[in-house]
Enzyme design. Structure first.
Site, mmCIF file in Angstrom:
data_model
loop_
_atom_site.group_PDB
_atom_site.id
_atom_site.type_symbol
_atom_site.label_atom_id
_atom_site.label_comp_id
_atom_site.label_asym_id
_atom_site.label_seq_id
_atom_site.Cartn_x
_atom_site.Cartn_y
_atom_site.Cartn_z
ATOM 1 N N ASP A 23 -9.703 35.070 5.373
ATOM 2 C CA ASP A 23 -10.346 35.630 6.553
ATOM 3 C C ASP A 23 -11.779 35.988 6.198
ATOM 4 O O ASP A 23 -12.062 36.393 5.068
ATOM 5 C CB ASP A 23 -9.613 36.877 7.059
ATOM 6 C CG ASP A 23 -10.158 37.318 8.409
ATOM 7 O OD1 ASP A 23 -9.840 36.653 9.418
ATOM 8 O OD2 ASP A 23 -10.917 38.304 8.455
ATOM 9 N N GLU A 25 -15.530 37.845 7.892
ATOM 10 C CA GLU A 25 -16.229 38.570 8.948
ATOM 11 C C GLU A 25 -17.649 38.025 8.956
ATOM 12 O O GLU A 25 -18.215 37.718 7.894
ATOM 13 C CB GLU A 25 -16.221 40.078 8.692
ATOM 14 C CG GLU A 25 -14.832 40.696 8.604
ATOM 15 C CD GLU A 25 -13.951 40.477 9.822
ATOM 16 O OE1 GLU A 25 -14.487 40.366 10.954
ATOM 17 O OE2 GLU A 25 -12.722 40.393 9.648
ATOM 18 N N HIS A 162 -9.871 43.634 11.665
ATOM 19 C CA HIS A 162 -11.277 43.224 11.686
ATOM 20 C C HIS A 162 -12.008 43.574 10.404
ATOM 21 O O HIS A 162 -13.235 43.576 10.367
ATOM 22 C CB HIS A 162 -12.027 43.737 12.922
ATOM 23 C CG HIS A 162 -11.455 43.220 14.195
ATOM 24 N ND1 HIS A 162 -11.423 41.884 14.503
ATOM 25 C CD2 HIS A 162 -10.850 43.857 15.218
ATOM 26 C CE1 HIS A 162 -10.836 41.725 15.679
ATOM 27 N NE2 HIS A 162 -10.475 42.916 16.123
ATOM 28 N N ASP A 167 -7.001 41.715 7.637
ATOM 29 C CA ASP A 167 -6.661 40.600 8.526
ATOM 30 C C ASP A 167 -5.852 39.529 7.803
ATOM 31 O O ASP A 167 -4.978 38.900 8.400
ATOM 32 C CB ASP A 167 -7.920 39.991 9.151
ATOM 33 C CG ASP A 167 -8.460 40.824 10.317
ATOM 34 O OD1 ASP A 167 -7.780 41.786 10.740
ATOM 35 O OD2 ASP A 167 -9.557 40.501 10.808
#
Length: 190
Positions: A23, A25, A162, A167
């Site tokens: 994951d 961001e 998030h 995540d």
């Protein structure tokens, strides 16, 4: 705007036992214009957590208040973080040849692919599994297939969502539930 032709791995509709949940961001949605500010990868072997890679990344541009509100990542948190050049290579070495798993994983793979290619001239060619595809098949009754919605359906804790490492953990928990549900559905059809 030109479209990047990516030479990435194949999408698989399988239930691997050994994989790396990934994951990221970012500062926005477009890999050509936006930056990765966090990468996490959790390696699973036989369905058990085996290793974790997680790093914040110092972007070239300031993180907007909207992204800080969404992710909790502030400009102060990334001021001493590695830049994308070293972080993306560390991720690449961690992932090795593992199958990459994620939720709506094409988003993550496209950012990772483009940055790895731009920084090091390397193609991210790992095959990948998109858990979102399993949720569409197993849970057509849900109002949407967001990871947090699927997690809530299964009673999976979403506090801290998030952030990349959390995540990854939510994604893996969803994967295990969806895998079991889809296997059960397949058995019932026999």
């Amino acid at each position: 705007m030109s479209v990047t032709k990516r030479l990435k791995g194949r999408s698989r509709l399988t239930f691997p036992e050994d994989y790396c949940v990934v994951d990221i961001e970012t500062t926005g949605l477009a890999p050509e214009e936006c930056e990765i500010i966090e990468i996490a990868a959790v390696r699973y072997r036989g369905g058990r957590k085996a290793a974790v890679f997680s790093t914040l990344i110092k972007p070239r541009h300031r993180i907007t208040p909207f992204i800080t509100e969404l992710t909790g990542i502030t400009n102060d948190m990334v001021k001493d973080a590695p830049d994308i050049t070293s972080a993306i290579m560390d991720f690449y070495e961690f992932a090795g040849s593992d199958i990459i798993m994620g939720y709506n994983v094409n988003f993550d793979i496209n950012f990772l692919y483009d940055n790895l290619l731009r920084c090091h001239g390397i193609h991210l060619s790992n095959d990948f599994v998109d858990v979102l595809r399993f949720s569409r098949k197993a849970l057509p009754q849900l109002p949407n297939r967001r990871q947090t919605t699927v997690a809530a359906h299964y009673g999976i804790e979403i506090e801290g969502a998030h952030r990349a490492e959390k995540d990854c953990e939510i994604c893996n928990a969803c994967y295990l539930c969806l895998r079991d549900e889809l296997k059960k559905m397949a058995e019932e059809k026999k």
